[in-house]
Design a protein around this motif. Structure first.
Motif, short mmCIF file in Angstrom:
data_model
loop_
_atom_site.label_atom_id
_atom_site.label_comp_id
_atom_site.label_asym_id
_atom_site.label_seq_id
_atom_site.Cartn_x
_atom_site.Cartn_y
_atom_site.Cartn_z
N GLN A 1 0.68 -1.33 -0.02
CA GLN A 1 -0.10 -0.09 0.03
C GLN A 1 0.93 1.23 -0.20
O GLN A 1 0.40 2.30 -0.69
CB GLN A 1 -0.90 -0.11 1.06
CG GLN A 1 -1.92 0.75 1.09
CD GLN A 1 -3.07 0.54 -0.12
OE1 GLN A 1 -3.51 -0.41 -0.44
NE2 GLN A 1 -3.10 1.62 -0.86
N ILE A 2 2.02 1.08 0.62
CA ILE A 2 2.66 2.40 0.64
C ILE A 2 3.31 2.62 -0.80
O ILE A 2 3.33 3.86 -0.82
CB ILE A 2 4.20 2.03 1.65
CG1 ILE A 2 3.93 1.88 2.94
CG2 ILE A 2 5.13 3.32 1.52
CD1 ILE A 2 5.03 1.04 3.83
N TYR A 3 3.71 1.95 -1.50
CA TYR A 3 3.98 1.81 -2.96
C TYR A 3 2.83 2.36 -3.78
O TYR A 3 3.05 3.41 -4.56
CB TYR A 3 4.63 0.75 -3.51
CG TYR A 3 6.22 0.73 -2.89
CD1 TYR A 3 7.28 1.13 -3.67
CD2 TYR A 3 6.44 0.16 -1.71
CE1 TYR A 3 8.41 1.27 -3.24
CE2 TYR A 3 7.63 0.31 -1.07
CZ TYR A 3 8.82 0.76 -1.76
OH TYR A 3 10.12 0.79 -1.12
N VAL A 4 1.52 1.96 -3.53
CA VAL A 4 0.51 2.09 -4.38
C VAL A 4 0.18 3.63 -4.10
O VAL A 4 -0.08 4.40 -4.94
CB VAL A 4 -0.56 1.42 -3.89
CG1 VAL A 4 -2.05 1.86 -4.58
CG2 VAL A 4 -0.46 -0.24 -4.66
N ASN A 5 0.40 4.11 -2.81
CA ASN A 5 0.16 5.56 -2.37
C ASN A 5 1.30 6.40 -3.04
O ASN A 5 0.73 7.59 -3.52
CB ASN A 5 0.29 5.71 -0.98
CG ASN A 5 -0.93 5.06 -0.29
OD1 ASN A 5 -1.82 4.48 -0.91
ND2 ASN A 5 -0.95 4.64 1.08
N LYS A 6 2.47 5.72 -2.99
CA LYS A 6 3.56 6.63 -3.65
C LYS A 6 3.21 6.88 -5.22
O LYS A 6 3.36 7.96 -5.67
CB LYS A 6 4.94 6.12 -3.75
CG LYS A 6 5.81 6.43 -2.71
CD LYS A 6 6.98 5.54 -2.37
CE LYS A 6 8.08 5.67 -3.33
NZ LYS A 6 8.64 6.63 -3.32
N ALA A 7 2.74 5.92 -5.79
CA ALA A 7 2.29 6.07 -7.40
C ALA A 7 1.16 7.23 -7.54
O ALA A 7 1.17 7.45 -8.55
CB ALA A 7 1.95 4.45 -7.92
N LYS A 8 0.44 7.23 -6.53
CA LYS A 8 -0.87 7.92 -6.76
C LYS A 8 -0.29 9.37 -6.31
O LYS A 8 -1.23 10.38 -6.72
CB LYS A 8 -1.94 7.58 -5.81
CG LYS A 8 -2.57 6.32 -6.38
CD LYS A 8 -3.44 5.37 -5.55
CE LYS A 8 -4.34 6.06 -4.56
NZ LYS A 8 -4.95 5.26 -3.54
N LYS B 1 -0.46 -9.84 -5.39
CA LYS B 1 -1.41 -8.96 -4.48
C LYS B 1 -1.11 -7.47 -5.02
O LYS B 1 -2.29 -6.85 -4.98
CB LYS B 1 -0.53 -8.84 -3.08
CG LYS B 1 -0.83 -10.21 -2.36
CD LYS B 1 -0.93 -10.26 -0.73
CE LYS B 1 -1.23 -11.85 -0.37
NZ LYS B 1 0.11 -12.54 0.01
N LEU B 2 -0.22 -7.19 -5.41
CA LEU B 2 -0.05 -5.56 -6.20
C LEU B 2 -1.06 -5.55 -7.20
O LEU B 2 -1.84 -4.66 -7.20
CB LEU B 2 1.35 -5.44 -6.35
CG LEU B 2 1.45 -3.96 -7.20
CD1 LEU B 2 1.12 -2.86 -6.35
CD2 LEU B 2 3.01 -3.81 -7.61
N GLU B 3 -1.22 -6.50 -7.79
CA GLU B 3 -2.14 -6.42 -9.18
C GLU B 3 -3.58 -6.42 -8.73
O GLU B 3 -4.33 -5.53 -9.09
CB GLU B 3 -2.06 -7.61 -9.97
CG GLU B 3 -2.86 -7.79 -11.38
CD GLU B 3 -2.81 -8.97 -11.96
OE1 GLU B 3 -2.30 -10.05 -11.69
OE2 GLU B 3 -3.53 -8.93 -12.92
N GLU B 4 -3.94 -7.22 -7.70
CA GLU B 4 -5.19 -6.97 -7.28
C GLU B 4 -5.57 -5.89 -6.61
O GLU B 4 -6.66 -5.43 -6.61
CB GLU B 4 -5.28 -8.29 -6.12
CG GLU B 4 -6.82 -8.64 -5.59
CD GLU B 4 -6.65 -9.41 -4.38
OE1 GLU B 4 -5.84 -10.46 -4.40
OE2 GLU B 4 -7.56 -9.09 -3.66
N ILE B 5 -4.77 -5.10 -5.66
CA ILE B 5 -4.92 -3.97 -5.12
C ILE B 5 -5.23 -2.78 -6.04
O ILE B 5 -5.80 -2.21 -6.10
CB ILE B 5 -3.54 -3.54 -4.05
CG1 ILE B 5 -3.84 -4.45 -2.92
CG2 ILE B 5 -3.79 -2.13 -3.42
CD1 ILE B 5 -2.73 -4.47 -1.88
N ALA B 6 -4.14 -2.91 -7.00
CA ALA B 6 -4.34 -1.80 -8.05
C ALA B 6 -5.58 -1.95 -8.95
O ALA B 6 -6.25 -0.76 -9.21
CB ALA B 6 -2.83 -1.81 -9.01
N LEU B 7 -5.84 -3.06 -9.19
CA LEU B 7 -7.08 -3.32 -10.15
C LEU B 7 -8.30 -3.00 -9.38
O LEU B 7 -9.28 -2.46 -9.94
CB LEU B 7 -7.05 -4.77 -10.77
CG LEU B 7 -6.05 -4.97 -11.80
CD1 LEU B 7 -6.60 -6.42 -11.92
CD2 LEU B 7 -6.14 -4.28 -12.87
#
Ligand code: ACO
Length: 438
Positions: A294-301, A351-357
């Motif tokens: 989630q930290i990296y997903v937040n960084k990407a956003k 998991k990353l794919e699932e979270i991002a999708l």
């Protein structure tokens, strides 16, 4: 858009700014996908150029090789769906299709595969070229030089105006690029180069040249060879992307095909293009644990953070990349075959794919996993080191590059590529007003 009822030709009318003039521009019909406005005479008629950084709305050529419908996740070569090709054909059959327009029959397929094999060795002198590189060189740096250097070995057979010489150059390049790639790897780990084996298929031979050593017998795992065959097919061509456009533009001057492919490899190296599969693995390693995704997903956003989720998004696909679908299945086959139990990078990736999708940021921007999201994971399972990932891409794409180069050279409308510009620099000023003035 108007249609001329007599000739059935479509055209658009545009009014020219700063004048009362209106001009008509022809529209050329596509067999599928967007048709194009032919602006070839725009400058002559109006004194205006068009401006389209990144080619967002510009077709750079006419082509019959590859069709992509990014909104619907479609990729076809010569009319055949990529999923069907990747699951039913050999890489050399697809190479034949890309180069000549039709799938080969049985005897054509055998003849073509044999022809490729007969050109797979490289000149012994090339060993010395490799020895000039530091052992720790990035293999893409070696490939840019080694592939372009082939022009030195075939200098007397590089008349690009001669169709037969063009055909043979294409075969040579497709045949030798896996050998050069495996040599780049062997050199980096200090092992002897392994010569090609004509009893093996294209993908089997590549694994053999990468992993065989003189001291032991090497047996190719068929599931690994099949996964590699799929990877090669899925990467073989992708319409007018940055590296293919580089190949066309550099080839448009009449430069020899090996130098031109060297330029294509240089373009492919960038992280926004072929370098992304390497970047995916680095990113997964950096994430390190599912709890940190989630930290990296937040960084990407975060718009203030330049970080992007590598392996997500594509200039053309605004839907799931069809190549990623095939590779995801192939990934599971390999996990089963190789008995992989706890691959933490694969776990993080899934998991990353699932979270991002499921995240509105990615949904709204239509950011789906692209081919590179899974290719790196599979290369890793095949034992191919991260630094070689973009080289693998170059090996596969060499076929598409040659098909596109051949198509361009055969095109009677072919001209040297010479884009124009929107000049926004200084207007005329005088040197006498500077310290250099007399
Ligand atoms: N992570 C987070 N946000 C992203 C990502 C990503 N991977 N990709 C695009 N976005 C966002 C952009 O920030 C932009 O947001 P905004 O509208 O709020 O400003 C929006 O999505 C559109 O992005 P663009 O950069 O305009 O899209 P473009 O089509 O130019 O870029 C590209 C495509 C370069 C592939 C981009 O998606 C990217 O950098 N992806 C990561 C690198 C990658 O995987 N490359 C491999 C491509 S596949 C290949 O070459 C085989």
């Amino acid at each position: 858009m108007a249609k001329d009822n007599v000739s059935n030709r479509a055209s658009v009318r545009i009014s020219v700014p700063f004048t009362n003039q209106e001009i008509e521009l022809p529209v050329i019909q596509a067999s599928e996908g967007p048709s194009v406005i032919d602006i070839g005479e725009l400058y002559a008629k109006t004194g205006l150029f068009t401006y389209d950084p990144g080619f967002m709305s510009t077709a750079s050529c006419r082509s019959t090789i590859t069709y992509i419908d990014g909104d619907n996740g479609i990729l076809r070569h010569r009319g055949y769906d990529i999923t069907d090709l990747a699951t039913s054909a050999n890489f050399t059959d697809v190479a034949y299709l890309l180069l000549y327009g039709e799938l080969p029959n049985k005897s054509e397929a055998e003849k073509f595969a044999t022809e490729i094999k007969q050109h797979s060795m490289v000149h012994e002198q090339l060993h010395f070229l490799y020895r000039g590189f530091p052992r720790h060189s990035h293999p893409m740096a070696v490939m840019v030089g080694a592939v372009a250097s082939l022009s030195a070995f075939y200098h007397d057979y590089l008349d690009v105006r001669d169709r037969t010489q063009r055909e043979i150059s294409a075969i040579r390049l497709i045949a030798k690029i896996p050998t050069l790639a495996a040599m780049a790897y062997k050199y980096s780990i200090g092992q002897p180069f392994v010569y090609p084996d004509n009893n093996l298929s294209y993908s089997e031979d590549f694994l053999h040249m990468m992993f065989a050593v003189p001291a032991e017998k090497y047996k190719v795992n068929p599931v690994m060879a099949d996964a590699l065959n799929k990877l090669f097919i899925l990467h073989a061509d992708h319409e007018q992307n940055a590296s293919t456009s580089t190949v066309r533009l550099s080839g448009s001057s009449g430069a020899n095909p090996f130098a031109v492919i060297g330029a294509g490899i240089a373009s492919l190296w960038g992280p926004a293009h072929g370098g992304a599969n390497e970047a995916v693995i680095k990113m997964l390693e950096e994430i390190g644990h599912a709890s940190r995704i989630q930290i990296y997903v937040n960084k990407a956003k975060d718009k203030g953070d330049p970080f992007r989720l590598m392996g997500f998004g594509h200039r053309v696909y605004k839907n799931y990349d069809p190549r990623a679908t095939v590779l995801k299945a192939s990934c599971y086959e390999l996990v089963k075959e190789l008995g992989i139990k706890d691959d933490h990078l694969l776990d993080i990736a899934l998991k990353l794919e699932e979270i991002a999708l499921n995240d509105p940021y990615f949904i709204e921007r239509k950011l789906y996993p692209n081919v590179d999201f899974y290719s790196g994971i599979i290369y890793r399972m095949l034992g191919i080191p991260t630094q070689m990932f973009t080289v693998m891409f170059a090996v596969a794409r060499a076929t598409g590059w040659m098909a596109q180069w051949k198509e361009m050279m055969d095109d009677p409308e072919q001209k040297i590529g010479r884009p124009r510009q929107l000049y926004v620099g200084q207007t005329k000023r005088e040197l006498r007003d500077t310290p250099f003035g007399k």
